[in-house]
Motif scaffolding. Structure first.
Motif, PDB file in Angstrom:
ATOM      1  N   TRP A   1       0.906  -1.279   0.098  1.00  0.00           N
ATOM      2  CA  TRP A   1       0.049  -0.029   0.099  1.00  0.00           C
ATOM      3  C   TRP A   1       0.793   1.390   0.100  1.00  0.00           C
TER       4      TRP A   1
ATOM      5  N   VAL B   1       1.764   1.731  -3.639  1.00  0.00           N
ATOM      6  CA  VAL B   1       0.359   2.303  -4.255  1.00  0.00           C
ATOM      7  C   VAL B   1       0.480   3.872  -4.047  1.00  0.00           C
ATOM      8  N   ARG B   2       0.359   4.277  -2.519  1.00  0.00           N
ATOM      9  CA  ARG B   2       0.282   5.607  -2.236  1.00  0.00           C
ATOM     10  C   ARG B   2       1.419   6.234  -3.202  1.00  0.00           C
TER      11      ARG B   2
ATOM     12  N   VAL C   1       2.726   5.838  -5.975  1.00  0.00           N
ATOM     13  CA  VAL C   1       2.408   6.139  -7.337  1.00  0.00           C
ATOM     14  C   VAL C   1       1.059   6.862  -7.586  1.00  0.00           C
ATOM     15  N   LEU C   2       0.255   6.787  -6.648  1.00  0.00           N
ATOM     16  CA  LEU C   2      -0.955   7.880  -6.785  1.00  0.00           C
ATOM     17  C   LEU C   2      -0.476   9.166  -6.499  1.00  0.00           C
ATOM     18  N   TRP C   3       0.352   9.584  -5.558  1.00  0.00           N
ATOM     19  CA  TRP C   3       0.826  10.628  -5.373  1.00  0.00           C
ATOM     20  C   TRP C   3       1.793  11.503  -6.512  1.00  0.00           C
TER      21      TRP C   3
ATOM     22  N   VAL D   1       1.010  10.686  -9.585  1.00  0.00           N
ATOM     23  CA  VAL D   1       0.298  11.182 -10.464  1.00  0.00           C
ATOM     24  C   VAL D   1      -0.659  12.512 -10.201  1.00  0.00           C
ATOM     25  N   VAL D   2      -0.856  12.509  -9.034  1.00  0.00           N
ATOM     26  CA  VAL D   2      -1.257  13.831  -8.488  1.00  0.00           C
ATOM     27  C   VAL D   2      -0.593  15.064  -8.788  1.00  0.00           C
TER      28      VAL D   2
END
Length: 322
Positions: free
Chosen positions: A3, A6-7, A9-11, A13-14
C-alpha cells in the motif's frame, strides 16, 4: 509495503496533474510573443491591431472559455498532442522523440560510471581513512566540484580535439548510434559529466560509510572472520545505501536537467538540452513547454523510484500500512 508503493504512485500522478495545471495557468496569463508580433505587423502596415489580436485568438482557440481550453489542454497532454513547433516546423512530440536518444546515449553511460566509480572510490576511501589514497580521492572530489562543466568541456575540446585531434570537434548526428565513431564523439562529454557527478557520489558515500566502519556490528563481523569484501558490501554498503539513494537520484536528475543544457550546447549534441535551449532562443512556446514537461516527468518518476527503493533497501521503515 504494497500500500505504501500504491500511495507513492498515486501521489506521483497527483503531482504530475498539479504541475500540468500550474503550467496551463502560467501559459494562460502570459502574453504570447506571436500575438504581439502579429499586432505590431498589423499596426505597421496600417491595419487594426485589435482585429489582428482577435484573429490570432480565434485561430488558436483562445476565444473560448477557460474551462474548455483547460480540458482540451489536459486531454492533449495525456494523448501526447503537445502542439506544433514553429521553429522546427514539426509536431513537438516528433522533435522530442528525435532528440531523446541523443540525450540518453551519453546519460546512461554517465550514470552507470558515476555510480560505480563514485561508490567504489568513496567506500575504499572510508575504509582507508587518512592514507594517501584517501587524500587523493578527496582532492579528486574537490577538483570535480570546482571546475564548471562548460569550461572543462571547452578546454577538453581545445586540447584533445583541436590540438591533438584525438576526438572530433563537431558532433556528427549521421554516425550510427552503436558504432566506434559514436563512442569517440561521446568520450569527452561523458568524461566532463562523470568528473562533476562522481565527486558528489564519492563524498557522500565516504561520509555515510564512515558512520559504519567502526560500528559494533562491523567489529563483530570482523571478529568472526568475515572477509573484507563481505564486510564492505553487506555490513557497510547496505545500511549506507538508504541515505545514498537521495544523493544518487539527485545526481542522476542533475544530468538530465542542468548538465544536459551545458554539455549539449558545448559539444553540439542534438539532444533535449540543446532542443530546449534553441526553443528558448526562438521563443517557440510549444516546444519550450514540451521539453520542460519531459524534465518534469523525469523528476517525478525519479523521486518515485527513490521512494520505492527505500522499501527494498531498509525493511525497518514503517510504511503505515496498519
Amino acid at each position: 509495503m504494497r500500500w505504501y508503493v500504491v500511495r507513492r504512485v498515486l501521489w506521483a500522478v497527483v503531482a504530475t496533474y498539479l504541475i500540468l495545471s500550474i503550467t496551463w495557468g502560467l501559459l494562460a496569463i502570459t502574453p504570447n510573443p506571436a500575438a504581439e508580433q502579429m499586432q505590431f505587423q498589423a499596426a505597421a502596415s496600417g491595419g487594426s491591431a485589435e482585429a489582428a489580436e482577435e484573429a490570432f485568438e480565434a485561430r488558436r482557440g483562445l476565444d473560448r472559455s477557460p474551462w474548455v481550453r483547460y480540458r482540451e489542454y489536459m486531454i492533449n497532454m495525456v494523448t501526447l498532442n503537445w502542439g506544433w513547433s514553429e521553429s522546427r516546423s514539426q509536431p513537438v512530440t516528433d522533435a522530442i522523440v528525435a532528440a531523446l536518444p541523443y540525450t540518453a546515449i551519453y546519460s546512461v553511460p554517465t550514470t552507470i560510471l558515476s555510480i560505480l566509480l563514485g561508490l567504489s572510490i568513496g567506500l575504499y576511501s572510508a575504509t582507508n581513512q587518512y592514507t594517501k589514497t584517501d587524500y587523493a580521492a578527496t582532492f579528486f572530489a574537490f577538483f570535480g566540484y570546482a571546475i564548471p562543466n562548460f569550461w572543462f568541456g571547452i578546454i577538453l575540446l581545445l586540447i584533445f580535439g583541436v590540438q591533438l585531434g584525438w576526438f572530433p570537434v563537431v558532433f556528427d548526428s549521421d554516425i550510427p548510434f552503436f558504432s566506434l565513431g559514436m563512442v569517440r564523439q561521446l568520450v569527452l562529454p561523458v568524461v566532463v559529466l562523470v568528473t562533476g557527478t562522481i565527486a558528489g557520489v564519492m563524498r557522500y558515500s565516504r561520509a555515510e560509510a564512515l558512520e559504519y566502519v567502526e560500528a559494533e556490528f562491523v567489529k563483530t563481523a570482523k571478529s568472526k572472520g568475515a572477509d573484507g569484501y563481505r564486510i564492505l558490501t553487506r555490513h557497510i554498503l547496505r545500511p549506507a545505501a538508504v541515505p545514498l539513494m537521495t544523493i544518487l537520484v539527485g545526481d542522476i536528475l542533475g544530468i538530465f536537467l542542468a548538465a544536459s543544457y551545458l554539455v549539449e550546447v558545448v559539444f553540439g549534441i542534438p539532444g533535449l538540452g540543446q532542443l530546449s535551449y534553441n526553443a528558448i532562443i526562438a521563443q517557440d512556446t510549444s516546444l519550450v513547454l514540451g521539453t520542460t514537461l519531459i524534465f518534469t516527468f523525469v523528476s517525478v518518476v525519479g523521486n518515485l523510484v527513490q521512494d520505492v527503493a527505500y522499501t527494498v533497501l531498509d525493511p525497518r521503515i514503517d510504511y503505515g500500512d496498519r
